[in-house]
Design a protein around this motif. Structure first.
Motif, PDB file in Angstrom:
ATOM      1  N   LEU A  37      16.405  91.914  -7.925  1.00  0.00           N
ATOM      2  CA  LEU A  37      17.611  92.740  -7.788  1.00  0.00           C
ATOM      3  C   LEU A  37      17.281  94.093  -7.154  1.00  0.00           C
ATOM      4  CD1 LEU A  37      20.647  92.977  -8.435  1.00  0.00           C
ATOM      5  CD2 LEU A  37      19.933  93.619 -10.845  1.00  0.00           C
ATOM      6  N   GLU A  38      18.223  94.620  -6.145  1.00  0.00           N
ATOM      7  CA  GLU A  38      17.987  95.839  -5.827  1.00  0.00           C
ATOM      8  C   GLU A  38      19.115  96.610  -6.072  1.00  0.00           C
ATOM      9  OE1 GLU A  38      16.469  96.111  -2.015  1.00  0.00           O
ATOM     10  OE2 GLU A  38      14.705  94.182  -2.331  1.00  0.00           O
ATOM     11  N   LEU A  39      18.945  97.725  -6.593  1.00  0.00           N
ATOM     12  CA  LEU A  39      20.266  98.807  -7.148  1.00  0.00           C
ATOM     13  C   LEU A  39      20.071 100.059  -6.127  1.00  0.00           C
ATOM     14  CD1 LEU A  39      22.246  99.791  -8.973  1.00  0.00           C
ATOM     15  CD2 LEU A  39      20.408 100.521 -10.357  1.00  0.00           C
ATOM     16  N   GLU A  40      21.591 100.353  -5.629  1.00  0.00           N
ATOM     17  CA  GLU A  40      21.495 101.497  -4.990  1.00  0.00           C
ATOM     18  C   GLU A  40      22.557 102.719  -5.789  1.00  0.00           C
ATOM     19  OE1 GLU A  40      23.199 103.804  -0.876  1.00  0.00           O
ATOM     20  OE2 GLU A  40      24.025 101.688  -1.341  1.00  0.00           O
ATOM     21  N   ILE A  41      22.033 103.740  -6.071  1.00  0.00           N
ATOM     22  CA  ILE A  41      22.975 104.731  -7.028  1.00  0.00           C
ATOM     23  C   ILE A  41      23.648 105.873  -6.115  1.00  0.00           C
ATOM     24  CG2 ILE A  41      22.803 106.205  -8.905  1.00  0.00           C
ATOM     25  CD1 ILE A  41      20.345 104.828 -10.023  1.00  0.00           C
TER      26      ILE A  41
END
Length: 215
Positions: free
Chosen positions: A41-45
């Protein structure tokens, strides 16, 4: 940058609970339940209008991606595109980044992206900067051991602050560029909407990639 209100935004969001989670209403016990396949899982804030995260998801079907955005108007613009694209490895989350540890299990994120975050230039607003030590502590809890953080900005002052903040935390700086588009990293770079705007004006794009050392 705050976007203008979109009169259709709330209705669109309400119509697609399968694609978006509102943190104030509910949070799944594990984000992997939102995707067809269990994958890193990769997250962009702060996903803005979603150009970066959507292209990341298209190019990397072997990973799951989560776009976190606080602004309703911006989130609705991503959702509008996702309703058409139907990328199975992309989900949207409306939430405040200050609540990350309430939204994610420890060591559940492989990679974290901060693209063109608000610089909050006044000293009294330092804790609001997404590269401030208080946020780095949250990221350290979220990321898997040796998980990576990538940061891009057009703001030289914020970039210098980020370098000092990450180095003092400490994080391991793996890559640093003072002109991303003129570097060897440009070939694999996926630009954001703001990035296209700034680079067309001739402004250099600052970039770094870092990782937390194993505890």
């Amino acid at each position: 940058m705050r976007l203008r209100n979109k009169p259709w935004a709330q209705e669109l969001i309400a119509a697609h609970p399968e694609l978006i989670t509102i943190a104030a209403n509910s949070t799944p016990s594990t984000w992997q339940e939102c995707f067809p396949s269990k994958q890193p899982l990769e997250l962009e804030i702060g996903s803005g209008k979603g150009q970066f995260i959507m292209e990341k998801a298209r190019q990397n079907p072997q990973h799951n991606f989560l776009a976190l955005e606080l602004q309703t108007a911006a989130l609705a613009m991503i959702l509008k595109k996702q309703v058409v694209a139907q990328l199975p490895n992309l989900q949207l989350l409306q939430a405040n980044a200050q609540n990350l540890t309430e939204l994610f299990a420890p060591q559940s994120v492989t990679k974290l992206y901060l693209n063109f975050s608000d610089p909050w230039p006044k000293t009294r607003h330092e804790k609001r900067r997404l590269v401030a030590p208080n946020f780095l502590k949250l990221y350290q809890q979220l990321l898997v051991p040796q998980g990576q953080l990538e940061f891009k900005t057009d703001n030289r002052g914020l970039f210098e602050y980020a370098l000092c903040s990450l180095n003092n935390f400490p994080l391991h700086l793996e890559q640093v560029s003072l002109d991303l588009h003129a570097s060897e990293l440009a070939a694999e770079n996926i630009p954001t909407e703001y990035e296209d705007k700034f680079s067309q004006k001739g402004q250099p794009i600052y970039f770094l990639q870092a990782s937390f050392p194993e505890i």
